[in-house]
Each structure stands twice: as structure tokens, then as C-alpha cells.
Motif scaffolding. Structure first.
Motif, PDB file in Angstrom:
ATOM      1  N   UNK A 219      59.441  29.331 -60.993  1.00 38.57           N
ATOM      2  CA  UNK A 219      59.777  27.926 -60.731  1.00 38.57           C
ATOM      3  C   UNK A 219      58.723  27.284 -59.843  1.00 38.57           C
ATOM      4  N   UNK A 220      58.210  28.030 -58.868  1.00 43.42           N
ATOM      5  CA  UNK A 220      57.169  27.498 -57.993  1.00 43.42           C
ATOM      6  C   UNK A 220      55.876  27.208 -58.727  1.00 43.42           C
ATOM      7  N   UNK A 221      55.587  27.980 -59.762  1.00 42.47           N
ATOM      8  CA  UNK A 221      54.401  27.693 -60.573  1.00 42.47           C
ATOM      9  C   UNK A 221      54.568  26.406 -61.375  1.00 42.47           C
ATOM     10  N   UNK A 222      55.814  26.069 -61.679  1.00 42.04           N
ATOM     11  CA  UNK A 222      56.052  24.893 -62.512  1.00 42.04           C
ATOM     12  C   UNK A 222      55.989  23.584 -61.775  1.00 42.04           C
ATOM     13  N   UNK A 223      55.889  23.625 -60.435  1.00 47.17           N
ATOM     14  CA  UNK A 223      55.956  22.393 -59.641  1.00 47.17           C
ATOM     15  C   UNK A 223      57.256  21.663 -59.987  1.00 47.17           C
ATOM     16  N   UNK A 352      50.159  38.495 -47.458  1.00 44.47           N
ATOM     17  CA  UNK A 352      51.122  37.933 -48.412  1.00 44.47           C
ATOM     18  C   UNK A 352      50.416  37.120 -49.493  1.00 44.47           C
ATOM     19  N   UNK A 353      49.376  36.383 -49.083  1.00 43.45           N
ATOM     20  CA  UNK A 353      48.606  35.620 -50.086  1.00 43.45           C
ATOM     21  C   UNK A 353      47.971  36.558 -51.097  1.00 43.45           C
ATOM     22  N   UNK A 384      46.502  27.229 -52.065  1.00 42.07           N
ATOM     23  CA  UNK A 384      47.528  26.247 -51.686  1.00 42.07           C
ATOM     24  C   UNK A 384      48.836  26.504 -52.426  1.00 42.07           C
ATOM     25  N   UNK A 385      48.756  26.873 -53.718  1.00 39.71           N
ATOM     26  CA  UNK A 385      49.979  27.168 -54.466  1.00 39.71           C
ATOM     27  C   UNK A 385      50.620  28.451 -53.955  1.00 39.71           C
ATOM     28  N   UNK A 386      49.794  29.430 -53.588  1.00 41.54           N
ATOM     29  CA  UNK A 386      50.355  30.666 -53.035  1.00 41.54           C
ATOM     30  C   UNK A 386      51.052  30.396 -51.709  1.00 41.54           C
ATOM     31  N   UNK A 387      50.534  29.457 -50.936  1.00 39.06           N
ATOM     32  CA  UNK A 387      51.187  29.103 -49.672  1.00 39.06           C
ATOM     33  C   UNK A 387      52.576  28.521 -49.936  1.00 39.06           C
ATOM     34  N   UNK A 420      53.562  30.033 -38.496  1.00 37.22           N
ATOM     35  CA  UNK A 420      52.093  30.155 -38.454  1.00 37.22           C
ATOM     36  C   UNK A 420      51.407  29.454 -39.619  1.00 37.22           C
ATOM     37  N   UNK A 421      52.133  29.264 -40.717  1.00 39.98           N
ATOM     38  CA  UNK A 421      51.537  28.599 -41.875  1.00 39.98           C
ATOM     39  C   UNK A 421      51.370  27.110 -41.605  1.00 39.98           C
ATOM     40  N   UNK A 422      50.233  26.533 -41.987  1.00 38.24           N
ATOM     41  CA  UNK A 422      50.095  25.076 -41.856  1.00 38.24           C
ATOM     42  C   UNK A 422      51.041  24.352 -42.801  1.00 38.24           C
ATOM     43  N   UNK A 423      51.452  23.173 -42.421  1.00 37.24           N
ATOM     44  CA  UNK A 423      52.368  22.374 -43.244  1.00 37.24           C
ATOM     45  C   UNK A 423      51.632  21.794 -44.442  1.00 37.24           C
ATOM     46  N   UNK A 424      52.304  21.744 -45.570  1.00 38.74           N
ATOM     47  CA  UNK A 424      51.769  21.052 -46.736  1.00 38.74           C
ATOM     48  C   UNK A 424      51.994  19.548 -46.570  1.00 38.74           C
TER      49      UNK A 424
END
Length: 473
Positions: A219-223, A352-353, A384-387, A420-424
């Protein structure tokens, strides 16, 4: 000048205009007054109707667990809704119309994209109400909102046509009066609520955790535009079945074939020889696989290409998903040990990436789909998509895994990843940034999404810490 007439007793309001008394009837709009469909969408999104004892036109009780997300592109109006009809839970799409005949007028009864609609919502009943067919000839469950409105329709229409800028938060003009510590603390609480809800949604499924993780990854790949069909594809291809297919090209053929995205020979008449050979090879492989696996296939019309950048085209994204089953890749075996190891690494975010890396075959270096060659590009899954996948799929899975194993340290480590992850940057984050509150991490961005969705968009100011702070001034 218009003013109430004094000492006039009557069943209707009376007014004097230049010494002449007239009666004014206040009533619902005439049948010929146009009601915008967007108003009905707003009613559904905010659930602005009496839901007590809600039932379909057939009398089945309805409970709305999640109204879904408004779809601004082609297809049903709301995606990923969750409703309970009778004793059955349904997850799918919701379509909205002012009157039931809109389903027919818009051709949804012959469009397979609308077979995923689990509920039709109409404002007003008509001769079509309760008898709307899908393309597969099944009948769509339907509810009628008008009898359940808790505000007169004329008032709703007036409010709709005079509403303020939709992008503005209700408290935007006074946002800077709220102490920064209050805002940040509230956003942090909401972020934890949001991640807990994502964990619990995974917990509500009795399938293996690896299958649920795969579904969220797909689902995440599909945006937003293709998350529903990607999720449907994952459900048709559980990990154990995909792992039974040995050859990488066969796994790619299986994914694209079940997705309904393998071109026919007629589709390839104008393409180059190498592209046609690759596509026809996939078709042949899928035909052979179907003899053994017999998987239900999707319709190509379920996928959206409109307004997508080429690197988000479904065929490429599906090829990336199939690449997660390559030797040594995340889904080639049970992904939980791999994710736990990455989480415990000295630098967990790069680990994780790396675990989410997906590298399709070289064919995809010059293709975004199977019918035309393109300029050379990198087809691997970008950072960015992996994040985003870490936030929406990996961390909720690790939280559920930690909860089941009684490992609070793992749960806190997973939350630390989000800190720790930057915000999108997205439309919700930009709204708060414009007010001077920038998301400092992916976790804060999650809190802002929860604040906007559960409070700002629904008028929940009295239950919001920011709203309460302003009311206490």
C-alpha cells in the motif's frame, strides 16, 4: 428596512416592510435547488448526521468505524473506509451522491473500479434507492442521509456556500497565543495515539504478521492514488505462495499478471522488439503459473496513472514489490528477524532503509511500464519512499511485534526511530509550518496529522488542548 412586526401572533414569522406586513416561510430548499455533491461529501467526512440506529435501505444495521479518506482523483469518493454492516466488517471504498440515480448517471454500474465500493451514501432517496448494481451485478448497500440530518439542509447549504478558506485551521488567527510547550506536548500525545492506532489496526487481522506487513508495504508503494489496489494485490499474493515461486522473472510475472497489467499482443504492436519480447515472456510465464496457482486477477481499470509521475506508475512499483522476494531481500523469508536486527543496530535508520531495498531487473532501467521504452533511470526504491514505509509499515509492525512478545524496550526503540527521522513535507505539515510550528521529526509530523484529521477537520476544538488553551484565555 426589514424588522419583526410587533404584537403579531401567527404560526409563521411576520415582518413589516414600509408599513406593510408580510409573512415569510422558512422551509427546506425547493426540489429544484441544486445541492453540491461536495456538501454531501463534507457531511460524510465529518459524520454530521445522526448515526444512532443507522441502517441500510434493506434494514441492515450500519456502524461507521472509519469514513475513509477523500479521493481527489478518478474513482470512488472515499478510499479505505471501514464500516460494519450487520455482523460483517467491510474495508473498501464509499461513493457519495446527492441522489441515488447519480450512480447510474455517472456509469458506475458498468465501471469495475466501483466494484470495491462497500457502501453508497445518498442525501436523498429516489426510484433507484436500494437497487444500485455494481458492474459484477451485485447490489451496493446504501444509506440515505436526509432523514438523519441534525441541522436543517438550508442551514447546511448556507454554511457551505459561505465557509471560510478550507485550508485554514479554525484557530489559525490565534495559534501564536498558545504556549509552545502546550502545542508541542499535545502534538506528541497525538503522535503516540496515532502510532498506537496503526499498531492496533494490524492487530485486528488474524493473518500472519508477515502477510500484514507485506500488505502495508505494498500500500505504501501505491501512494494515495494506488494504495487500495496495491493492498488488494498483496491480499491475492500471500508471502508463502510467492515464496513457492523460484524464478525472479516468474515472481514478477505473477505480480503483474494478478494485477491485470500485462499487455496483450495488440498493445505491443507499436513498441520496440526488446520491450515486446520481455512483455510477452511475462505473459507466457504467468499463463503457466496460473495452471498451478489459479489466482484471482484484478482489472486494469482499478489502477490509476492519471497525474502520476512515471516513477510512480503501477507496473514499476509492482516490479519493486516483487523484488522484495529476491534472495536476501526483506520478504524472501520471515521479515521480523531482519527488522529486529536492523532496529537494534548502532545506527538503526540506515539499517532499516537497507532492509527495505528493492532493485528490479535491468529491464526497468529503461521502462516505467511494459508498453514503451523510456530514458534510462534508476528503478530501485528511493530513500524518501523507504522513509515513508518505515513510518507507515515497519514501525507499526515492530510495535505490534513488541507488544506480543512483551518487549517494551523494542517498542520504545521503534518510537525513537520516528523521533530521529526527519519529517516529510506534505500539505498537512505545511499548514502548521505556515503558523510557525514546523514538524521537527517524523513523529511530530504524525502528531500533526492526527491533530488535523481528528480535531481541526471535524470541529473538535473543545476536545483539543490548543482549543481549550484559547478558551481559557
Amino acid at each position: 428596512m426589514l424588522r419583526p412586526a410587533p404584537l403579531v401572533a401567527a404560526p409563521r414569522p411576520h415582518y413589516e416592510i414600509d408599513d406593510e406586513t408580510v409573512a415569510v416561510s422558512l422551509q427546506e430548499p425547493r426540489p429544484d435547488v441544486e445541492v453540491p455533491e461536495a456538501l454531501v461529501q463534507d457531511l460524510w467526512r465529518a459524520q454530521r448526521f445522526d448515526a444512532e440506529g443507522l441502517s441500510t435501505t434493506e434494514g441492515d444495521p450500519v456502524q461507521v468505524l472509519d469514513p475513509g479518506r477523500l479521493n481527489t482523483d478518478a474513482g470512488p469518493d472515499f478510499r479505505n473506509a471501514h464500516v460494519r454492516i450487520g455482523s460483517m466488517d467491510w474495508r473498501g471504498d464509499v461513493e457519495i451522491h446527492v441522489a441515488s440515480r447519480g450512480w447510474i448517471d455517472h456509469g458506475h454500474d458498468t465501471d469495475p473500479r466501483y466494484d470495491s465500493v462497500v457502501l453508497h451514501v445518498t442525501l436523498q432517496a429516489d426510484v433507484w434507492t436500494g437497487a444500485l448494481p455494481r458492474e459484477d451485478e451485485s447490489t451496493v448497500p446504501e444509506i440515505v442521509l436526509y432523514p438523519r440530518l441534525d441541522t436543517p439542509l438550508r442551514e447546511l447549504l448556507h454554511a457551505f456556500h459561505t465557509r471560510a478558506d478550507e485550508d485554514a485551521l479554525p484557530c489559525a488567527s490565534r495559534w501564536d497565543r498558545v504556549p509552545e510547550s502546550t502545542k508541542r506536548s499535545w502534538i506528541a500525545d497525538l503522535a503516540r495515539d496515532r502510532m498506537t492506532a496503526k499498531r492496533d489496526r494490524l492487530a485486528g487481522d488474524d493473518r500472519a504478521l508477515a502477510a500484514r506487513l507485506q500488505e502495508r508495504l505494498f500500500a505504501g508503494l501505491g501512494y494515495a492514488k494506488n494504495d487500495a489496489p496495491m493492498e488488494a494485490l498483496a491480499r491475492r499474493l500471500p508471502p508463502r505462495l510467492v515464496r513457492s515461486v523460484d524464478h525472479p522473472r516468474d515472481r514478477e510475472a505473477l505480480h503483474l499478471g494478478v494485477a491485470g497489467l500485462l499487455p496483450t499482443p495488440d498493445d505491443l504492436l507499436d513498441t520496440d522488439r526488446a520491450t515486446a519480447d520481455y512483455a510477452m515472456d511475462l505473459r507466457d510465464r504467468f499463463r503457466r503459473l496460473q495452471v498451478r496457482l489459479d489466482r484471482p486477477t484484478m482489472d486494469a481499470t482499478q489502477w490509476t496513472f492519471f497525474r502520476l509521475r512515471p516513477n510512480n506508475f503501477p507496473p514499476l512499483r509492482i516490479a519493486q514489490a516483487a523484488a522484495w522476494y529476491a534472495d536476501g531481500a526483506l520478504l524472501a523469508d520471515d521479515p521480523l528477524p531482519t527488522l529486529r536486527t536492523a532496529l537494534n543496530a548502532d545506527d538503526s535508520i540506515p539499517a532499516l532503509r537497507d532492509a527495505l531495498a528493492a532493485r528490479p531487473p535491468s529491464f526497468w532501467r529503461t521502462h516505467y511500464h511494459l508498453e514503451k521504452r523510456a530514458a534510462e533511470h534508476d528503478p530501485s526504491l528511493g530513500p524518501s519512499r523507504r522513509r515513508v514505509l518505515i513510518v507507515n509499515a515497519v514501525v507499526p509492525t515492530l510495535l505490534l511485534d513488541a507488544d506480543r512478545r512483551g518487549a517494551p524496550a523494542q517498542a520504545e526503540a521503534a518510537m525513537d526511530v520516528l523521533r530521529s527521522l526527519p519529517a516529510s513535507t506534505d500539505s498537512v505539515a505545511r499548514r502548521f509550518e505556515a503558523l510557525g510550528t514546523e514538524a521537527q521529526s517524523a513523529l511530530e509530523a504524525q502528531g500533526m496529522h492526527q491533530l488535523y484529521r481528528e480535531y481541526c477537520s471535524t470541529g473538535g476544538c473543545l476536545q483539543c488542548a490548543v482549543g481549550q488553551s484559547l478558551l481559557g484565555e
